[in-house]
Design an enzyme around this catalytic site. Sequence first.
Site, short mmCIF file in Angstrom:
data_model
loop_
_atom_site.label_atom_id
_atom_site.label_comp_id
_atom_site.label_asym_id
_atom_site.label_seq_id
_atom_site.Cartn_x
_atom_site.Cartn_y
_atom_site.Cartn_z
N ASP A 260 -2.25 -0.61 5.90
CA ASP A 260 -2.66 0.00 7.17
C ASP A 260 -4.14 0.32 7.27
O ASP A 260 -4.68 0.46 8.36
CB ASP A 260 -1.87 1.29 7.40
CG ASP A 260 -2.34 2.40 6.47
OD1 ASP A 260 -2.78 3.45 6.96
OD2 ASP A 260 -2.28 2.23 5.24
N LYS B 101 -8.73 -4.62 -3.16
CA LYS B 101 -7.33 -4.88 -3.51
C LYS B 101 -7.03 -6.36 -3.68
O LYS B 101 -6.12 -6.73 -4.43
CB LYS B 101 -6.40 -4.26 -2.46
CG LYS B 101 -6.37 -2.74 -2.51
CD LYS B 101 -5.30 -2.19 -1.57
CE LYS B 101 -5.32 -0.68 -1.54
NZ LYS B 101 -4.26 -0.13 -0.65
N ASN C 50 -9.14 -0.29 3.42
CA ASN C 50 -9.11 -0.82 2.05
C ASN C 50 -7.98 -1.83 1.83
O ASN C 50 -7.88 -2.41 0.75
CB ASN C 50 -9.02 0.31 1.03
CG ASN C 50 -7.74 1.11 1.15
OD1 ASN C 50 -7.19 1.27 2.24
ND2 ASN C 50 -7.26 1.64 0.05
N THR D 174 -2.64 0.22 -4.32
CA THR D 174 -3.09 1.47 -3.72
C THR D 174 -4.51 1.84 -4.13
O THR D 174 -5.02 1.36 -5.14
CB THR D 174 -2.13 2.61 -4.12
OG1 THR D 174 -2.55 3.85 -3.53
CG2 THR D 174 -2.09 2.79 -5.64
N GLY D 175 -5.11 2.71 -3.35
CA GLY D 175 -6.38 3.29 -3.74
C GLY D 175 -6.21 4.46 -4.68
O GLY D 175 -7.18 4.94 -5.27
N ASP E 208 0.85 -1.18 0.00
CA ASP E 208 0.00 0.00 0.00
C ASP E 208 0.90 1.24 0.00
O ASP E 208 2.08 1.17 0.38
CB ASP E 208 -0.89 -0.04 1.25
CG ASP E 208 -1.63 1.26 1.48
OD1 ASP E 208 -2.31 1.73 0.56
OD2 ASP E 208 -1.50 1.82 2.59
N ASP F 61 -0.17 5.14 0.93
CA ASP F 61 -0.39 6.10 2.03
C ASP F 61 -0.52 5.38 3.36
O ASP F 61 -1.33 4.47 3.51
CB ASP F 61 -1.64 6.94 1.74
CG ASP F 61 -1.48 7.77 0.48
OD1 ASP F 61 -0.76 8.77 0.51
OD2 ASP F 61 -2.07 7.38 -0.55
#
Length: 267
Positions: A216, A193, A219, A43-44, A9, A11
């Site tokens: 973290d 994900k 998502n 990642t989102g 991930d 952020d």
Amino acid sequence: MSIKLIALDMDGTLLNRQKLVSEENASAIKRAMDKGIYVTIATGRMPASASYFAKQLNMNCPVVSCNGGVVKDLNTGKSIYEAHFSKDTITELISICYQKNWYIRWYIGDTIYVRYVDMDMFPAYKTTKGLNIVEVGEDFEKYTENVTQLVVCNLNGKIQEIQDELADIFKNRIGLQQNTGYTMDITPPGIDKAVGLSKLAQYLQIDKSEIMACGDGDNDLAMIEYAGLGVAMGNAFEEVKKAANYITDTNENDGVAKAIEHLVLNS
């Protein structure tokens, strides 16, 4: 089985508070790749931002973006997998957001579309250079084909209210995830994900037991549960920590590097 793919991930995980990759994290990633291990971002964020950081780190396989809705080759830019909203759903969704005066951005390929540009609504993207942002004004219906994700932004603490309202209107026609308190990601239904990571694993011919996934946020939960080795950051949500096989240090203290060192390089 040994780890053949590491999915990170961005952020709150790979990136520190300054939205940068530390030298320690970059070094550990390079050493993992030198051992023949694939390392990717999951990642989102939109594809262009994911690719920007992946290229900086010379990552060696396609990246997963839009919360699993896009898997894209770094070298060719070709999508290995994409999930799109139906045209009716995204048109209705954007129309409601316009009516409510909610600030939104939506993604088609590597382009961000907005009603009007307000860079205060892009705090996470401050370290991504070269973004292609198109201001469409009121004439948004031209830009509703092949939309992979929409993000609602609100800096006044109203995101949960917006999420609740949209959940009531659309029910199972959209996916709602990664509520940061000031942004909320909206995906096509059934996307997370784990879906994107499974598409990448299939492409690389890697079993999920050979994947380490590190994250973290809410998502990240699906991919941490999916991967053979799920790693939660020290700053992760409690539900993510409970689902993980291992808890590393925080994103401010090079938790990614420490996890790679302990679980992959020195195992």
